[in-house]
Design an enzyme around this catalytic site. Structure first.
Site, PDB file in Angstrom:
ATOM      1  N   SER A 100       1.217   4.163  -2.937  1.00  0.00           N
ATOM      2  CA  SER A 100       1.056   5.603  -2.705  1.00  0.00           C
ATOM      3  C   SER A 100       2.225   6.391  -3.280  1.00  0.00           C
ATOM      4  CB  SER A 100       0.902   5.888  -1.207  1.00  0.00           C
ATOM      5  OG  SER A 100       2.126   5.786  -0.500  1.00  0.00           O
ATOM      6  N   LYS A 101       3.422   5.839  -3.192  1.00  0.00           N
ATOM      7  CA  LYS A 101       4.592   6.558  -3.688  1.00  0.00           C
ATOM      8  C   LYS A 101       4.727   6.467  -5.209  1.00  0.00           C
ATOM      9  CE  LYS A 101       5.801   8.208   0.255  1.00  0.00           C
ATOM     10  NZ  LYS A 101       5.773   9.660   0.512  1.00  0.00           N
ATOM     11  N   VAL A 161       0.837  -1.205   0.000  1.00  0.00           N
ATOM     12  CA  VAL A 161       0.000   0.000   0.000  1.00  0.00           C
ATOM     13  C   VAL A 161       0.871   1.254   0.000  1.00  0.00           C
ATOM     14  CG1 VAL A 161      -1.738   1.305   1.296  1.00  0.00           C
ATOM     15  CG2 VAL A 161      -1.926  -1.189   1.094  1.00  0.00           C
ATOM     16  N   TYR A 162       1.900   1.252   0.817  1.00  0.00           N
ATOM     17  CA  TYR A 162       2.836   2.379   0.850  1.00  0.00           C
ATOM     18  C   TYR A 162       3.514   2.547  -0.504  1.00  0.00           C
ATOM     19  CZ  TYR A 162       6.678   5.318   2.581  1.00  0.00           C
ATOM     20  OH  TYR A 162       7.577   6.334   2.788  1.00  0.00           O
ATOM     21  N   THR A 163       3.960   1.441  -1.092  1.00  0.00           N
ATOM     22  CA  THR A 163       4.577   1.487  -2.417  1.00  0.00           C
ATOM     23  C   THR A 163       3.623   2.096  -3.436  1.00  0.00           C
ATOM     24  OG1 THR A 163       6.105  -0.349  -2.044  1.00  0.00           O
ATOM     25  CG2 THR A 163       5.442   0.053  -4.313  1.00  0.00           C
TER      26      THR A 163
END
Length: 249
Positions: A163-164, A159-161
């Protein structure tokens, strides 16, 4: 014929920078570094009491602006708040962010929503707030903290990936839109940095990373940001990727 290499110009005298997520970690180190280069710096964060203490320590060229980036109306008034404090804006650093890792099958979608909102929607909305001002003055820099996960899919943080990756797409489409107005847009993409964002890391993983040198300090990122915003106006540093040597990504 002799060629001489002049020392790198890193002066920001007369410039004003504004940094989100500036009460700690990368944001705070960037504030210190840009102040050291002669800029006035507006530190933006939701932690007002902490900001006030920090600007008292940092000196007369540091200004506190309490903003909750999760509140759209506060973000929409961001430029107004900056200009009331300093009268101008030259550099905007969209640094604030949140981290979430772990298996998708075990994730909490409500937590995902908060992370995605801060990392994507709030960051983009901040840029929307300040960008017309930079376009009108025909100069300025916008920097994003995008991290290595914005270009390399990291298996333990889907999920973080994601977003970036969204941030990187926004950075480079916006960059191409506004270059004609003298506004530069770029991203700094560090690997793992010792900040509060890593508080969710398992203790064993953190201990191992500290022991084997696979974490960087915030100053490494701050010095890269300073490099980006002090280049000649005919040059854009679109991305800087910085990794600890022992990180295999």
């Amino acid at each position: 014929m002799k060629h001489s290499v002049s020392s790198m110009n890193t002066s920001l005298s007369g410039k004003v920078a504004a940094i989100t997520g500036a009460a700690s970690g990368i944001g705070l180190e960037c504030a210190r570094t840009l102040l050291g280069a002669g800029a006035k710096v507006v530190l933006i964060d939701r932690e007002g009491e902490k900001l006030n203490k920090l600007v008292a320590e940092l000196g007369e060229n540091a200004f506190a602006l309490q903003v909750d980036l999760m509140q759209a109306d506060q973000v929409d008034n961001l430029l107004q708040g900056i200009l009331q404090l300093t009268g101008r804006l030259d550099i905007f650093h969209a640094n604030a962010g949140a981290y979430i890792g772990g298996p998708v099958a075990e994730g909490d979608p409500d937590v995902w929503d908060r992370v995605l909102h801060l990392n994507i929607n709030a960051a983009f909305r901040c840029v929307r707030s300040v960008l017309p001002h930079l376009i009108a003055q025909k100069s300025g820099d916008i920097i994003f903290t995008a991290v290595i996960a914005g270009v390399v899919p990291v298996i333990w943080e889907p999920v973080y990936t994601a977003s970036k990756f969204a941030v990187q797409a926004f950075v480079h489409t916006t960059r191409r839109q506004v270059a004609q107005y003298g506004v530069r847009v770029g991203a700094v993409l560090p690997g793992p940095v010792v900040t509060a964002l890593l508080d969710d890391w398992p203790k064993a993983k953190m201990d191992e990373a500290l022991a084997n040198g696979s974490l960087m300090q915030p100053i490494e990122v701050a010095e890269s940001v300073l490099f980006m915003v002090t280049r000649s106006k005919n040059v854009t540093v679109r991305d800087i990727v910085i990794l600890p040597n022992s990180v295999d990504l």
